[in-house]
Design an enzyme around this catalytic site. Sequence first.
Site, PDB file in Angstrom:
ATOM      1  N   LYS A 186       0.877  -1.181   0.000  1.00 21.52           N
ATOM      2  CA  LYS A 186       0.000   0.000   0.000  1.00 21.52           C
ATOM      3  C   LYS A 186       0.906   1.220   0.000  1.00 21.52           C
ATOM      4  O   LYS A 186       0.858   2.085   0.894  1.00 21.52           O
ATOM      5  CB  LYS A 186      -0.918  -0.065   1.244  1.00 21.52           C
ATOM      6  CG  LYS A 186      -2.002   0.986   1.288  1.00 21.52           C
ATOM      7  CD  LYS A 186      -3.116   0.797   0.284  1.00 21.52           C
ATOM      8  CE  LYS A 186      -4.117   1.929   0.376  1.00 21.52           C
ATOM      9  NZ  LYS A 186      -5.017   1.988  -0.785  1.00 21.52           N
ATOM     10  N   ASP A 219      -5.531  -2.875  -2.365  1.00 20.13           N
ATOM     11  CA  ASP A 219      -6.950  -2.760  -2.731  1.00 20.13           C
ATOM     12  C   ASP A 219      -7.175  -3.255  -4.156  1.00 20.13           C
ATOM     13  O   ASP A 219      -8.141  -3.968  -4.443  1.00 20.13           O
ATOM     14  CB  ASP A 219      -7.467  -1.323  -2.535  1.00 20.13           C
ATOM     15  CG  ASP A 219      -6.454  -0.247  -2.882  1.00 20.13           C
ATOM     16  OD1 ASP A 219      -5.275  -0.594  -3.109  1.00 20.13           O
ATOM     17  OD2 ASP A 219      -6.817   0.930  -2.934  1.00 20.13           O
TER      18      ASP A 219
END
Length: 353
Positions: A186, A219
């Site tokens: 991330k 994600d």
Amino acid sequence: MEALITLLPGDGIGPEVTSSAHRALKTVADVYGHDFRFEVRLIGGAAIDETQNPLPPDTVASCMESAAVFLGAVGGPKWSDPHAMVRPEQGLLELRAELGVYANIRPVKVMDELIGASPLRAEYIEGVDLIVVRELTGGIYFGKKTRDESLASDLCVYHTHEIERIVRVAARLAEGRRNKLCSVDKANVLETSRLWRDVTNQTLAREFPELDTETLLVDAAAMHLLSRPRDFDVIVTENMFGDILTDEASMLAGSMGMLPSASLGDSTRGLYEPIHGSAPDIAGLDVANPCAAIASAALLLRHSLGLAEEADAVEAAIAAAIGAGVRTADIARDGETPVSTTEMTDRILSALG
Ligand code: NAD
């Protein structure tokens, strides 16, 4: 060969699926002429009940003396009071740290016969064969925690050497497979992820220049795992992202009850456990799927005992039982009569010899 194996049944369905794995290992020993000795020890909620400690010292001692450790599952509502001083999961986290098993290897292979058991459409999941390599002893699960009335924090820490060693494990696995490695982080938000990405890219460029590599934000990875799961070969990621992505990936294979894992460090001693938890909703009913536990025993044979032929035979026996249409409730479709944990285990073992 001779080997000492510590069994940690734990809580909920842990004892039921550990019994299945134990039976599989005993059958392998009989069929192939090995001398496996088993020690059974307490962990998790069961250990808290008896000793107020989720990881008693004699459990650690037995694990450290063993060639391999098998764990069922820990946890359950009885021990989940948020104000409790000790929790079952602490025992598992401490055990992973004690054993130095920093690489959690989670294969996800969709068996043709179980395509209908997945909530996803067949054209997406046919032929899926991937491995998630999850960093297991660092990150937010192990960082300093604070809590007062109105504030809580969990520190996420990664060191360069922790990233390098897990990337090497994943890259070597990819080299022995389809030569593809995807690193998940991330890095658009987290500093630990920016370090993860830099160290991963440097390690791969320096030591594994031939690998076909890809980087995804977590994600996006969650989405790609469902939209193009066949494209993945080996995925490497940090502790919490790996925890979440592998539960998601279990749905490709139809059930949590199908997915094994191996946790390895720098020695051959490993910790083997199904990826599922203690499933309190079905504990004690003899309905849990033992395939993940028995497949974890196969990984134990392969990675800690060096018994590849025996491991292949256990995996083939699971495939034979599934191929013959034997189903526990979690993977049974409409019209299929589910069998018990015991019967599924019997059918797998009968295919073993
Ligand atoms: P879970 O994996 O225990 O169960 C999720 C769902 O999957 C439940 O509906 C359960 O019935 C089903 N399921 C899981 N394993 C199955 C099997 N072998 N056969 C058939 N169905 C199966 O996750 P949860 O309910 O979120 O957690 C329950 C407890 O387990 C919690 O206390 C949690 O902390 C603990 N946990 C432990 C581990 C571990 O020991 N490694 C991992 C995850 C969760």
